[in-house]
Design an enzyme around this catalytic site. Structure first.
Site, PDB file in Angstrom:
ATOM      1  N   GLY A  50       0.771  -1.242   0.000  1.00 46.79           N
ATOM      2  CA  GLY A  50       0.000   0.000   0.000  1.00 46.79           C
ATOM      3  C   GLY A  50       0.799   1.287   0.000  1.00 46.79           C
ATOM      4  O   GLY A  50       0.343   2.297  -0.516  1.00 46.79           O
ATOM      5  N   GLU A 104       4.327   4.150   6.134  1.00 45.42           N
ATOM      6  CA  GLU A 104       3.127   3.289   6.103  1.00 45.42           C
ATOM      7  C   GLU A 104       1.986   4.042   5.423  1.00 45.42           C
ATOM      8  O   GLU A 104       1.871   5.258   5.547  1.00 45.42           O
ATOM      9  CB  GLU A 104       2.782   2.906   7.550  1.00 45.42           C
ATOM     10  N   ASP A 108      -4.621   1.899  10.926  1.00 44.69           N
ATOM     11  CA  ASP A 108      -6.049   1.712  11.180  1.00 44.69           C
ATOM     12  C   ASP A 108      -6.206   1.350  12.661  1.00 44.69           C
ATOM     13  O   ASP A 108      -6.303   2.234  13.513  1.00 44.69           O
ATOM     14  CB  ASP A 108      -6.532   0.614  10.224  1.00 44.69           C
ATOM     15  N   LYS A 136      -6.906   6.465  11.084  1.00 38.10           N
ATOM     16  CA  LYS A 136      -8.324   6.533  11.468  1.00 38.10           C
ATOM     17  C   LYS A 136      -8.383   6.458  12.986  1.00 38.10           C
ATOM     18  O   LYS A 136      -8.399   5.357  13.546  1.00 38.10           O
ATOM     19  CB  LYS A 136      -9.075   5.332  10.887  1.00 38.10           C
ATOM     20  N   VAL A 158     -11.075   3.340   2.588  1.00 39.14           N
ATOM     21  CA  VAL A 158     -10.607   4.201   1.491  1.00 39.14           C
ATOM     22  C   VAL A 158      -9.775   3.403   0.481  1.00 39.14           C
ATOM     23  O   VAL A 158      -9.147   2.399   0.838  1.00 39.14           O
ATOM     24  CB  VAL A 158      -9.764   5.392   2.016  1.00 39.14           C
ATOM     25  N   ASP A 164      -5.660  -0.384  -1.981  1.00 45.28           N
ATOM     26  CA  ASP A 164      -6.530  -1.197  -2.838  1.00 45.28           C
ATOM     27  C   ASP A 164      -7.813  -1.621  -2.143  1.00 45.28           C
ATOM     28  O   ASP A 164      -7.931  -1.572  -0.912  1.00 45.28           O
ATOM     29  CB  ASP A 164      -5.794  -2.478  -3.255  1.00 45.28           C
TER      30      ASP A 164
HETATM   31  P1  5GP Z   1      -3.921  -1.972  11.183  1.00 43.87           P
HETATM   32  O1  5GP Z   1      -3.021  -3.092  11.623  1.00 43.87           O
HETATM   33  O2  5GP Z   1      -3.411  -0.613  11.601  1.00 43.87           O
HETATM   34  O3  5GP Z   1      -5.339  -2.197  11.585  1.00 43.87           O
HETATM   35  O4  5GP Z   1      -4.006  -2.059   9.603  1.00 43.87           O
HETATM   36  C1  5GP Z   1      -3.085  -1.536   8.766  1.00 43.87           C
HETATM   37  C2  5GP Z   1      -3.298  -2.051   7.338  1.00 43.87           C
HETATM   38  O5  5GP Z   1      -4.664  -2.348   7.044  1.00 43.87           O
HETATM   39  C3  5GP Z   1      -2.899  -0.958   6.373  1.00 43.87           C
HETATM   40  O6  5GP Z   1      -1.518  -0.973   6.108  1.00 43.87           O
HETATM   41  C4  5GP Z   1      -3.752  -1.299   5.163  1.00 43.87           C
HETATM   42  O7  5GP Z   1      -3.076  -2.240   4.358  1.00 43.87           O
HETATM   43  C5  5GP Z   1      -4.999  -1.937   5.727  1.00 43.87           C
HETATM   44  N1  5GP Z   1      -6.102  -0.951   5.798  1.00 43.87           N
HETATM   45  C6  5GP Z   1      -6.648  -0.413   6.910  1.00 43.87           C
HETATM   46  N2  5GP Z   1      -7.642   0.453   6.611  1.00 43.87           N
HETATM   47  C7  5GP Z   1      -7.723   0.477   5.255  1.00 43.87           C
HETATM   48  C8  5GP Z   1      -8.562   1.211   4.332  1.00 43.87           C
HETATM   49  O8  5GP Z   1      -9.441   2.014   4.662  1.00 43.87           O
HETATM   50  N3  5GP Z   1      -8.324   0.953   3.001  1.00 43.87           N
HETATM   51  C9  5GP Z   1      -7.386   0.090   2.559  1.00 43.87           C
HETATM   52  N4  5GP Z   1      -7.267  -0.064   1.243  1.00 43.87           N
HETATM   53  N5  5GP Z   1      -6.587  -0.608   3.406  1.00 43.87           N
HETATM   54  C10 5GP Z   1      -6.747  -0.403   4.738  1.00 43.87           C
END
Ligand code: 5GP
Length: 179
Positions: A50, A104, A108, A136, A158, A164
């Protein structure tokens, strides 16, 4: 700003952040990082897939000596007691004694980085900071310090600008939100 929504895998996404807004924020971030890391020859580690577009645009705007390396994080199931284990694939650089900046796409829940950053700490870097395009805040379950951030966004999925939806949408120049 594109005024057209896009359809990906049958879902509707509406324009959210324009190419100009994104580029401006990245330029501001690059200016601050260039100031903070003057003479430190930092090593940027971009997390694929990403972050590839963000990493490229951020790196181009830096005005200091810097290196960049790209990794993928893969999770595999460990034993029942350890659960999921995250490993970094492709980290060929020796980070011992280096000033590291992780790039990064989006933080999320914070789960991914809260598991990965301590692994990097063990390799003896001089410092580790995090540069993220998006976060977020409402989704955060794991506390993560984001040192350099472009946008705080609502808790909606998003796509675009490297991000993606099930493999598609990475080539969009703007960021779109699930409509
Ligand atoms: P976390 O471990 O912080 O929950 O997730 C991080 C990863 O989840 C990001 O690097 C991304 O690949 C994916 N991700 C989280 N939210 C989104 C979003 O709204 N859109 C997309 N395309 N990927 C997301």
């Amino acid at each position: 700003m594109a005024d057209q929504s896009v359809q990906i895998h049958g879902k509707n996404f509406v324009p959210y952040l324009s190419e100009t807004e994104i580029k401006e924020k990245i330029k501001e971030m690059a200016t601050i990082i260039s100031r903070d890391y003057a003479d430190k020859k930092p090593l940027f580690i971009a997390i694929l897939n990403g972050a590839f577009m963000f990493a490229s645009d951020l790196f181009k705007e830096l005005t200091i000596e810097a290196e960049i390396s790209f990794i993928k994080l893969a999770s595999y199931s460990g034993t029942k007691s350890t659960g999921k284990v995250l490993t970094a694939i492709g980290l060929d650089a020796d980070i011992n004694g280096r000033h590291v900046v992780i790039i990064e796409d989006i933080v999320d829940t914070g789960k991914t980085l809260s598991s990965f950053l301590p692994q990097l700490e063990h390799q003896g870097p001089a410092s580790i900071k995090l540069a993220a395009l998006l976060t977020k805040p409402e989704a955060k379950t794991h506390p993560i310090d984001i040192n350099y951030l472009c946008f705080s966004i609502p808790n909606k999925f998003v796509v675009g600008y490297g991000l993606d939806y099930d493999g598609l949408g990475r080539n969009l120049k703007e960021i779109y939100q699930l409509g």
